[in-house]
Write a protein that holds these residues in place. Sequence first.
Motif, PDB file in Angstrom:
ATOM      1  N   ARG A 234      -7.576  30.066  74.689  1.00  0.00           N
ATOM      2  CA  ARG A 234      -8.484  28.921  74.506  1.00  0.00           C
ATOM      3  C   ARG A 234      -8.854  28.316  75.855  1.00  0.00           C
ATOM      4  N   VAL A 235      -7.881  28.205  76.729  1.00  0.00           N
ATOM      5  CA  VAL A 235      -8.155  27.664  78.059  1.00  0.00           C
ATOM      6  C   VAL A 235      -9.105  28.578  78.824  1.00  0.00           C
ATOM      7  N   ALA A 236      -8.890  29.889  78.720  1.00  0.00           N
ATOM      8  CA  ALA A 236      -9.756  30.834  79.424  1.00  0.00           C
ATOM      9  C   ALA A 236     -11.201  30.702  78.968  1.00  0.00           C
ATOM     10  N   VAL A 237     -11.396  30.534  77.659  1.00  0.00           N
ATOM     11  CA  VAL A 237     -12.766  30.401  77.131  1.00  0.00           C
ATOM     12  C   VAL A 237     -13.374  29.068  77.545  1.00  0.00           C
ATOM     13  N   ASP A 238     -12.631  27.983  77.330  1.00  0.00           N
ATOM     14  CA  ASP A 238     -13.171  26.653  77.606  1.00  0.00           C
ATOM     15  C   ASP A 238     -13.400  26.408  79.091  1.00  0.00           C
ATOM     16  N   ALA A 239     -12.590  27.028  79.952  1.00  0.00           N
ATOM     17  CA  ALA A 239     -12.735  26.824  81.393  1.00  0.00           C
ATOM     18  C   ALA A 239     -13.752  27.775  82.013  1.00  0.00           C
ATOM     19  N   GLY A 240     -14.383  28.629  81.218  1.00  0.00           N
ATOM     20  CA  GLY A 240     -15.411  29.532  81.740  1.00  0.00           C
ATOM     21  C   GLY A 240     -14.881  30.795  82.359  1.00  0.00           C
ATOM     22  N   LEU A 241     -13.606  31.118  82.121  1.00  0.00           N
ATOM     23  CA  LEU A 241     -13.052  32.361  82.651  1.00  0.00           C
ATOM     24  C   LEU A 241     -13.424  33.548  81.770  1.00  0.00           C
ATOM     25  N   VAL A 242     -13.722  33.272  80.517  1.00  0.00           N
ATOM     26  CA  VAL A 242     -14.179  34.268  79.552  1.00  0.00           C
ATOM     27  C   VAL A 242     -15.433  33.711  78.891  1.00  0.00           C
ATOM     28  N   GLU A 243     -16.394  34.589  78.630  1.00  0.00           N
ATOM     29  CA  GLU A 243     -17.644  34.177  77.987  1.00  0.00           C
ATOM     30  C   GLU A 243     -17.876  35.007  76.726  1.00  0.00           C
ATOM     31  N   VAL A 244     -18.202  34.332  75.635  1.00  0.00           N
ATOM     32  CA  VAL A 244     -18.525  35.032  74.399  1.00  0.00           C
ATOM     33  C   VAL A 244     -19.940  35.592  74.523  1.00  0.00           C
ATOM     34  N   VAL A 245     -20.064  36.912  74.375  1.00  0.00           N
ATOM     35  CA  VAL A 245     -21.362  37.577  74.532  1.00  0.00           C
ATOM     36  C   VAL A 245     -22.154  37.539  73.232  1.00  0.00           C
ATOM     37  N   ASP A 246     -21.506  37.890  72.145  1.00  0.00           N
ATOM     38  CA  ASP A 246     -22.167  37.967  70.836  1.00  0.00           C
ATOM     39  C   ASP A 246     -21.269  37.283  69.814  1.00  0.00           C
ATOM     40  N   GLU A 247     -21.692  36.101  69.362  1.00  0.00           N
ATOM     41  CA  GLU A 247     -20.854  35.345  68.421  1.00  0.00           C
ATOM     42  C   GLU A 247     -20.677  36.090  67.106  1.00  0.00           C
ATOM     43  N   GLU A 248     -21.729  36.761  66.655  1.00  0.00           N
ATOM     44  CA  GLU A 248     -21.647  37.457  65.371  1.00  0.00           C
ATOM     45  C   GLU A 248     -20.702  38.650  65.458  1.00  0.00           C
ATOM     46  N   ALA A 249     -20.806  39.396  66.554  1.00  0.00           N
ATOM     47  CA  ALA A 249     -19.922  40.564  66.729  1.00  0.00           C
ATOM     48  C   ALA A 249     -18.558  40.155  67.270  1.00  0.00           C
ATOM     49  N   GLY A 250     -18.475  38.963  67.863  1.00  0.00           N
ATOM     50  CA  GLY A 250     -17.208  38.487  68.415  1.00  0.00           C
ATOM     51  C   GLY A 250     -16.791  39.175  69.689  1.00  0.00           C
ATOM     52  N   THR A 251     -17.766  39.586  70.499  1.00  0.00           N
ATOM     53  CA  THR A 251     -17.447  40.280  71.749  1.00  0.00           C
ATOM     54  C   THR A 251     -17.479  39.307  72.924  1.00  0.00           C
ATOM     55  N   VAL A 252     -16.745  39.687  73.972  1.00  0.00           N
ATOM     56  CA  VAL A 252     -16.620  38.801  75.134  1.00  0.00           C
ATOM     57  C   VAL A 252     -16.810  39.584  76.416  1.00  0.00           C
ATOM     58  N   THR A 253     -16.991  38.843  77.497  1.00  0.00           N
ATOM     59  CA  THR A 253     -17.043  39.430  78.828  1.00  0.00           C
ATOM     60  C   THR A 253     -16.421  38.451  79.805  1.00  0.00           C
ATOM     61  N   VAL A 254     -16.239  38.906  81.015  1.00  0.00           N
ATOM     62  CA  VAL A 254     -15.655  38.033  82.045  1.00  0.00           C
ATOM     63  C   VAL A 254     -16.616  36.890  82.347  1.00  0.00           C
ATOM     64  N   GLY A 255     -16.092  35.662  82.422  1.00  0.00           N
ATOM     65  CA  GLY A 255     -16.912  34.507  82.744  1.00  0.00           C
ATOM     66  C   GLY A 255     -17.166  34.386  84.234  1.00  0.00           C
ATOM     67  N   GLU A 256     -18.246  33.711  84.572  1.00  0.00           N
ATOM     68  CA  GLU A 256     -18.606  33.555  85.988  1.00  0.00           C
ATOM     69  C   GLU A 256     -17.537  32.790  86.769  1.00  0.00           C
ATOM     70  N   ASP A 257     -16.836  31.865  86.102  1.00  0.00           N
ATOM     71  CA  ASP A 257     -15.892  31.015  86.825  1.00  0.00           C
ATOM     72  C   ASP A 257     -14.597  31.729  87.187  1.00  0.00           C
ATOM     73  N   LEU A 258     -14.350  32.909  86.629  1.00  0.00           N
ATOM     74  CA  LEU A 258     -13.113  33.615  86.974  1.00  0.00           C
ATOM     75  C   LEU A 258     -13.085  33.944  88.463  1.00  0.00           C
ATOM     76  N   ALA A 259     -14.240  34.338  89.001  1.00  0.00           N
ATOM     77  CA  ALA A 259     -14.297  34.693  90.427  1.00  0.00           C
ATOM     78  C   ALA A 259     -13.981  33.498  91.324  1.00  0.00           C
TER      79      ALA A 259
END
Length: 486
Positions: free
Chosen positions: A87-112
């Motif tokens: 939850r922290v990773a998603v909310d802090a921008g470390l992970v980004e949800v790509v497709d809400e319907e499919a439930g897929t994710v990618t690395v968030g811009e803030d991880l770098a």
Amino acid sequence: MSDSSPLPPVRLHSEAELAREALAAPLVSRAARLARWAGPDTRVGAGGELVQEQLPEAARALGLLVGEGAGETGVEDALAYAGEAWRVAVDAGLVEVVDEEAGTVTVGEDLALLTSGSPHEVLAVWLGALETVLADASVPDLDDLLDGVDEGADVDFSQLDWDPGAEADFLDAALANLYLLTVSEGGPADSPVPLPAVAASMVVPGDMGRPTNDVLEQVSDLMMRLDDQFRLLEPIGLVAYQPVDEALMADTDDPAEGALTGDDTDVSRYGMVRLTPLGLYGVRARLLEAGFAAPAVGELADKGADALLDGTASFPATAARAETEQWLTRREPLAAARELLAAARGADAGAPLRRLLCQQALSLVGAEAEPALREVLDDAELGGLARVWLSERGAADVPAPSEAMVFWLTIDTVAAQLAAEGNSAELIGLVEGLAQQHGGFFEAVWRVDHPATPDVLEAMGRLHPDKRVAKEARKAAFKARSQQGG
């Protein structure tokens, strides 16, 4: 706590040090590891949460599960920690949800930013993570909320005894009180605060003696709420926390009683909490966002002398000195002295305190500043403090002050002390000394052409313990006010 009156200034670590603390916080570290672990097969639910069947794999990626068994924690706790980190990773921008319907994710811009960003950018990511943790900590134990609900019945959350806004406000208030306890003059600084003291600050009036049974019960209830919340806030690096001793809870129905009444000498058993340097930074950031005046030592270093003298007027003595020292290190002594003296001039109500603060600042300046002090020897407002500065350093050829200048400086000094300290014991001693040392003091001093003369004489009449002397001061105050047309 009012958001209009400034809080005591806080001394913060550098952003580089704070950023290192943020990266070392266990929850941030776990969130970053899960962001790097996530891949094309990672799936999330509608709210961005990791789907249940992937929690064990996430826990293993964090080292919380080894094979099918738990590491240092139980399986249930390991899955909960993994879910929280996600939850922290998603909310802090470390992970980004790509497709809400499919439930897929990618690395968030803030991880770098955690590896290549500036300290300020790292702290911004940490503040985002903090918001998630604070929101989680504001949610009470659902098992307790559901105790009164019939088994199998539909749950109407609007009917439960839970106000999310009030819960969040309570935690914010508790952290603000802990912040105030920490930064106040004479506060614990790097030492932990007993949990009962934090809880009591929420409900116990400042003038209460021995707390009543009702108050003790309230404090005990708040201690238990805070115990749960501070346990959740420690992994994000906000606090260092020693929980309430579980054996103590089994021994008594009212754990606050011994702590507040002094019946138990080992106060640490009741829980000890300390805002970390990172925690001070985080709570201050939230206070500023909420509209509070929460200064930090060093903020005035790049501003003019007028801002320094006005800004430190409300600072405790040690913080004012620290702020002034930082201001002086960025300037040449002679230029700094001239700037301070220019800012100290004025006939407004705040001018006496500015001159007192100017005098205190000049006490930190070396002999290189002497020409600036000699330049104002004939100045009606600054000549007195200039003579004091030069005499204290053993300077030669310091002209003696006129009687008028001595009395003017006396009024100015008392006016400054009144503004800085109010009716302090030191000021009362000063008032007594002045009346004793100068024969005919009141007959001479009411004639002093200083805007604060009537107010100073009225204060002397109020503060002096000798009724006869106090009456003389009040008469002199009346004469001074009449002379000034008041």
